[in-house]
Design a protein around this motif. Structure first.
Motif, PDB file in Angstrom:
ATOM      1  N   UNK A  89       0.851  -1.191   0.000  1.00 19.78           N
ATOM      2  CA  UNK A  89       0.000   0.000   0.000  1.00 19.78           C
ATOM      3  C   UNK A  89       0.881   1.234   0.000  1.00 19.78           C
ATOM      4  N   UNK A  90       1.424   1.595  -1.172  1.00 13.27           N
ATOM      5  CA  UNK A  90       2.349   2.726  -1.230  1.00 13.27           C
ATOM      6  C   UNK A  90       1.663   4.027  -0.855  1.00 13.27           C
ATOM      7  N   UNK A  91       2.417   4.965  -0.228  1.00 13.23           N
ATOM      8  CA  UNK A  91       1.829   6.248   0.144  1.00 13.23           C
ATOM      9  C   UNK A  91       1.503   7.073  -1.081  1.00 13.23           C
ATOM     10  N   UNK A  92       0.545   7.973  -0.929  1.00  9.18           N
ATOM     11  CA  UNK A  92       0.206   8.862  -2.023  1.00  9.18           C
ATOM     12  C   UNK A  92       1.327   9.858  -2.232  1.00  9.18           C
ATOM     13  N   UNK A  93       1.727  10.028  -3.467  1.00 10.60           N
ATOM     14  CA  UNK A  93       2.784  10.981  -3.802  1.00 10.60           C
ATOM     15  C   UNK A  93       2.311  11.813  -4.974  1.00 10.60           C
ATOM     16  N   UNK A  94       2.499  13.105  -4.893  1.00  9.20           N
ATOM     17  CA  UNK A  94       2.100  13.980  -5.985  1.00  9.20           C
ATOM     18  C   UNK A  94       3.232  14.089  -6.985  1.00  9.20           C
ATOM     19  N   UNK A  95       2.938  13.759  -8.240  1.00  9.91           N
ATOM     20  CA  UNK A  95       3.961  13.780  -9.253  1.00  9.91           C
ATOM     21  C   UNK A  95       4.171  15.182  -9.799  1.00  9.91           C
ATOM     22  N   UNK A  96       5.435  15.509 -10.058  1.00  4.84           N
ATOM     23  CA  UNK A  96       5.747  16.802 -10.637  1.00  4.84           C
ATOM     24  C   UNK A  96       5.311  16.806 -12.097  1.00  4.84           C
ATOM     25  N   UNK A  97       4.677  17.892 -12.523  1.00  2.00           N
ATOM     26  CA  UNK A  97       4.240  17.973 -13.912  1.00  2.00           C
ATOM     27  C   UNK A  97       5.432  17.974 -14.848  1.00  2.00           C
ATOM     28  N   UNK A  98       5.247  17.344 -16.000  1.00  2.00           N
ATOM     29  CA  UNK A  98       6.318  17.223 -16.969  1.00  2.00           C
ATOM     30  C   UNK A  98       5.897  17.835 -18.293  1.00  2.00           C
ATOM     31  N   UNK A  99       6.843  18.495 -18.933  1.00  2.00           N
ATOM     32  CA  UNK A  99       6.577  18.993 -20.277  1.00  2.00           C
ATOM     33  C   UNK A  99       6.849  17.859 -21.257  1.00  2.00           C
ATOM     34  N   UNK A 100       5.817  17.237 -21.770  1.00  2.00           N
ATOM     35  CA  UNK A 100       5.965  16.190 -22.774  1.00  2.00           C
ATOM     36  C   UNK A 100       5.710  16.803 -24.139  1.00  2.00           C
ATOM     37  N   UNK A 101       6.698  16.778 -25.028  1.00  2.00           N
ATOM     38  CA  UNK A 101       6.530  17.410 -26.336  1.00  2.00           C
ATOM     39  C   UNK A 101       5.287  16.888 -27.053  1.00  2.00           C
ATOM     40  N   UNK A 102       4.488  17.819 -27.607  1.00  3.19           N
ATOM     41  CA  UNK A 102       3.249  17.410 -28.266  1.00  3.19           C
ATOM     42  C   UNK A 102       2.950  18.243 -29.498  1.00  3.19           C
ATOM     43  N   UNK A 103       3.979  18.837 -30.100  1.00  2.59           N
ATOM     44  CA  UNK A 103       3.712  19.746 -31.206  1.00  2.59           C
ATOM     45  C   UNK A 103       3.815  19.072 -32.570  1.00  2.59           C
ATOM     46  N   UNK A 104       4.099  17.775 -32.612  1.00  2.00           N
ATOM     47  CA  UNK A 104       4.211  17.091 -33.888  1.00  2.00           C
ATOM     48  C   UNK A 104       2.865  16.517 -34.308  1.00  2.00           C
ATOM     49  N   UNK A 125      13.892  18.257 -23.833  1.00  2.00           N
ATOM     50  CA  UNK A 125      12.813  19.119 -23.351  1.00  2.00           C
ATOM     51  C   UNK A 125      12.485  18.800 -21.888  1.00  2.00           C
ATOM     52  N   UNK A 126      12.422  17.512 -21.573  1.00  2.00           N
ATOM     53  CA  UNK A 126      12.138  17.098 -20.203  1.00  2.00           C
ATOM     54  C   UNK A 126      13.268  17.526 -19.277  1.00  2.00           C
ATOM     55  N   UNK A 127      14.515  17.290 -19.708  1.00  2.00           N
ATOM     56  CA  UNK A 127      15.674  17.657 -18.893  1.00  2.00           C
ATOM     57  C   UNK A 127      15.687  19.158 -18.628  1.00  2.00           C
ATOM     58  N   UNK A 128      15.445  19.945 -19.672  1.00  2.00           N
ATOM     59  CA  UNK A 128      15.492  21.398 -19.539  1.00  2.00           C
ATOM     60  C   UNK A 128      14.433  21.901 -18.562  1.00  2.00           C
ATOM     61  N   UNK A 129      13.313  21.214 -18.465  1.00  2.00           N
ATOM     62  CA  UNK A 129      12.250  21.603 -17.544  1.00  2.00           C
ATOM     63  C   UNK A 129      12.733  21.617 -16.090  1.00  2.00           C
ATOM     64  N   UNK A 130      13.718  20.783 -15.781  1.00  5.21           N
ATOM     65  CA  UNK A 130      14.240  20.697 -14.416  1.00  5.21           C
ATOM     66  C   UNK A 130      15.381  21.678 -14.158  1.00  5.21           C
ATOM     67  N   UNK A 223      11.462  10.999 -17.825  1.00  3.37           N
ATOM     68  CA  UNK A 223      12.094  10.592 -19.078  1.00  3.37           C
ATOM     69  C   UNK A 223      11.561   9.225 -19.506  1.00  3.37           C
ATOM     70  N   UNK A 224      11.343   8.338 -18.545  1.00  2.12           N
ATOM     71  CA  UNK A 224      10.843   7.003 -18.860  1.00  2.12           C
ATOM     72  C   UNK A 224       9.442   7.035 -19.466  1.00  2.12           C
ATOM     73  N   UNK A 225       8.702   8.126 -19.269  1.00  2.00           N
ATOM     74  CA  UNK A 225       7.368   8.247 -19.852  1.00  2.00           C
ATOM     75  C   UNK A 225       7.421   8.377 -21.371  1.00  2.00           C
ATOM     76  N   UNK A 226       8.533   8.874 -21.903  1.00  2.00           N
ATOM     77  CA  UNK A 226       8.632   9.036 -23.354  1.00  2.00           C
ATOM     78  C   UNK A 226       9.771   8.204 -23.953  1.00  2.00           C
ATOM     79  N   UNK A 227      10.586   7.592 -23.083  1.00  2.00           N
ATOM     80  CA  UNK A 227      11.729   6.800 -23.552  1.00  2.00           C
ATOM     81  C   UNK A 227      11.789   5.533 -22.706  1.00  2.00           C
ATOM     82  N   UNK A 228      11.538   4.394 -23.329  1.00  2.00           N
ATOM     83  CA  UNK A 228      11.313   3.161 -22.578  1.00  2.00           C
ATOM     84  C   UNK A 228      12.504   2.718 -21.734  1.00  2.00           C
ATOM     85  N   UNK A 229      13.698   3.160 -22.064  1.00  2.00           N
ATOM     86  CA  UNK A 229      14.877   2.732 -21.304  1.00  2.00           C
ATOM     87  C   UNK A 229      15.193   3.671 -20.141  1.00  2.00           C
TER      88      UNK A 229
END
Length: 529
Positions: A89-104, A125-130, A223-229
């Protein structure tokens, strides 16, 4: 191609007329720049360029779509359970919003999955957000462009092509400041002696390190959300590089880094690794380093590091003079040494004024020499890694990443030189503990101070059967204490105060009470307070 360049000009014009959309526009600009590069490398047709421009123009721009920083400022952050290994039963954690490129366009998004250059730019793009870098006025700003983006693009693409996790390296997490309370005083019964602390809560990692590790791990998860490795952050701990200079023992230095990794394991931060100088010099040969082995080899490692990678004092002085980033680091050393060395056996007792400042500058120069040798060995042993930094910089050769973003936009103090002050609004601020003694109270974890929380009657309902947890990147979790033998109920006064807290903080979540459903607490209306 011309169509995209025209749209880029329109975006630039928009900067001067609608500052509220600045970050969203910056993200679009970055993505379109990546599209231009992708088109050049893949020979995409003019028709596709026009389609991309049309899609970007039609993309809805919402003021809340991309926030400057999600920490303690965004109510719309999604509450999702983390993937904590071994936790039922993992604790609730709020995820930081990520800029996922979507202009293509959709057809080009599919192409991006197989085009390493385009995927590398999406990861950037994700790295630069941080990141947070110096703007033209030598002030840190989250919106300042990352000057080193082009430099690191080939490094990221190399990992993408070889289908490996993106590797980051961060020289950091040396030890806790010498300006801390002694271990014998770190008890609840002696907490009245807290006024002996000037900067930090103690010699061990605390809430500051927890927040910092969470942010580094979250970078990898995003990063794993857009890059499987995915990605991994290697902390290159520089504790032994400096601890003898400032009077911190080798024993304390080892204990700090060992407890840091215990914290990462306990919290499920599986994307964090640790690298010591012994590892870089080949002393361990892949074997697990013990404390005994560490203490046996620490002096030899310092000597070898200086012999192989050290600089002449004159060379370091010239670097401080010529290189803006080196000068910034040197000034940062001076700032924290001015406080820390007053408690260090390195400085003779009784000296003050100009003599003390001169001694501080000499120690800072020695640290700069050691820092440069450490930088050299990292470049030699980890040449392909993306270099992160906890120091403000122009971003030319590294990505400056604030470990604990501040609500006022300033670059934070490092967690090993500060304490965390939690505001009644849920904000996390890096402070020197002496500055919040009157306005905050120390919160105890495992019999020791862990952070400071702003005094408020809204927390008066907290008793021995209830515990609170401040979450990353923001939010408050309230639950019965572990080991309670009977169901715990919150009275009306406690529920009312929770509702008031929910109005002030990004989110307040309850879990495990007999008379309240698990989940977010609905804020109490301001007019009914």
């Amino acid at each position: 191609m011309a169509a995209i360049e025209t749209f880029m000009k329109l975006l630039n014009d928009t900067h001067s007329t609608n500052s509220g959309l600045e970050q969203r526009i910056a993200a679009l600009e970055s993505q379109l720049q990546g599209l231009l590069k992708w088109q050049q490398s893949s020979g995409a047709s003019k028709k596709k360029a026009q389609a991309a421009t049309k899609a970007a123009k039609e993309l809805p721009v919402s003021k809340t779509a991309v926030e400057k920083d999600p920490v303690v400022t965004v109510k719309e952050i999604l509450l999702t359970p983390p993937t904590t290994p071994g936790s039922e039963t993992p604790p609730l954690v709020e995820e930081e919003q990520t800029i996922i490129p979507a202009s293509l366009p959709k057809e080009d998004l599919a192409q991006a999955e197989t085009d390493p250059t385009q995927l590398a730019y999406q990861i950037l793009d994700v790295i630069q957000h941080y990141g947070q870098h110096l703007d033209n006025g030598d002030q840190t700003a989250a919106s300042a462009p990352w000057a080193g983006r082009a430099k690191f693009a080939p490094k990221v693409e190399t990992f993408v092509v070889s289908k490996r996790p993106i590797q980051f390296i961060l020289p950091s997490f040396p030890w806790k400041s010498v300006s801390h309370i002694t271990a014998s005083l770190q008890t609840v019964t002696n907490i009245q002696k807290i006024n002996r602390i000037d900067k930090v809560t103690g010699a061990r990692p605390d809430f500051g390190e927890e927040l910092a590790l969470a942010r580094l791990d979250n970078l990898c998860r995003d990063i794993a959300k857009i890059y499987e490795f995915g990605a991994e952050v290697t902390i290159a701990t520089d504790g032994l590089v400096f601890n003898d200079i400032v009077g911190i023992s080798d024993d304390d230095t080892w204990n700090y880094s060992a407890e840091l990794m215990d914290m990462a394991k306990e919290k499920g931060f599986c994307n964090i690794k640790l690298l010591r100088v012994m590892d870089l010099l080949g002393y361990t040969q892949g074997e697990e380093l013990t404390k005994e082995r560490y203490l046996e080899t620490v002096n030899d490692c310092r000597k070898e590091l200086a012999a192989q990678f050290g600089n002449a004092d004159e060379a370091v002085a010239q670097m401080i003079k010529d290189d803006p980033d080196t000068l910034l680091t040197y000034r940062g050393f001076i700032r924290f040494l001015e406080t820390d060395l007053r408690y260090s056996p390195i400085i003779k007792k009784g000296i003050s004024g100009n003599q003390y400042r001169k001694a501080v500058k000499e120690v800072a120069k020695g640290m700069m020499n050691r820092a440069e040798s450490f930088t050299k060995i990292i470049l030699a042993k980890c040449p392909d890694y993306v270099r992160l930094s906890i120091h403000p910089s122009s971003g030319t050769v590294k990505l400056s990443i604030p470990l604990i973003p501040q609500t006022n936009g300033s670059f934070p103090k490092s967690p090993w030189h500060s304490s965390i002050a939690v505001g009644i609004d849920g904000s996390y601020t890096t402070v020197h503990s002496k500055d919040v003694r009157e306005s905050h109270i120390p919160i105890i974890r495992d019999g020791r101070p862990y952070f400071f929380r702003e005094k408020s009657e809204l927390y008066d309902w907290c008793d021995q059967n209830v515990e609170t947890e401040h979450l990353y990147p923001c939010g408050l979790l309230v639950r019965p204490k572990n080991g309670s033998e009977e169901a715990i109920r919150l009275d009306e006064d406690g529920i009312e105060k929770l509702q008031q807290l929910a109005r002030l903080q990004p989110s307040v979540t309850v879990k495990g009470f007999a008379n309240i459903a698990d989940g977010n607490v609905e804020p109490r209306a301001a007019d009914s307070a």
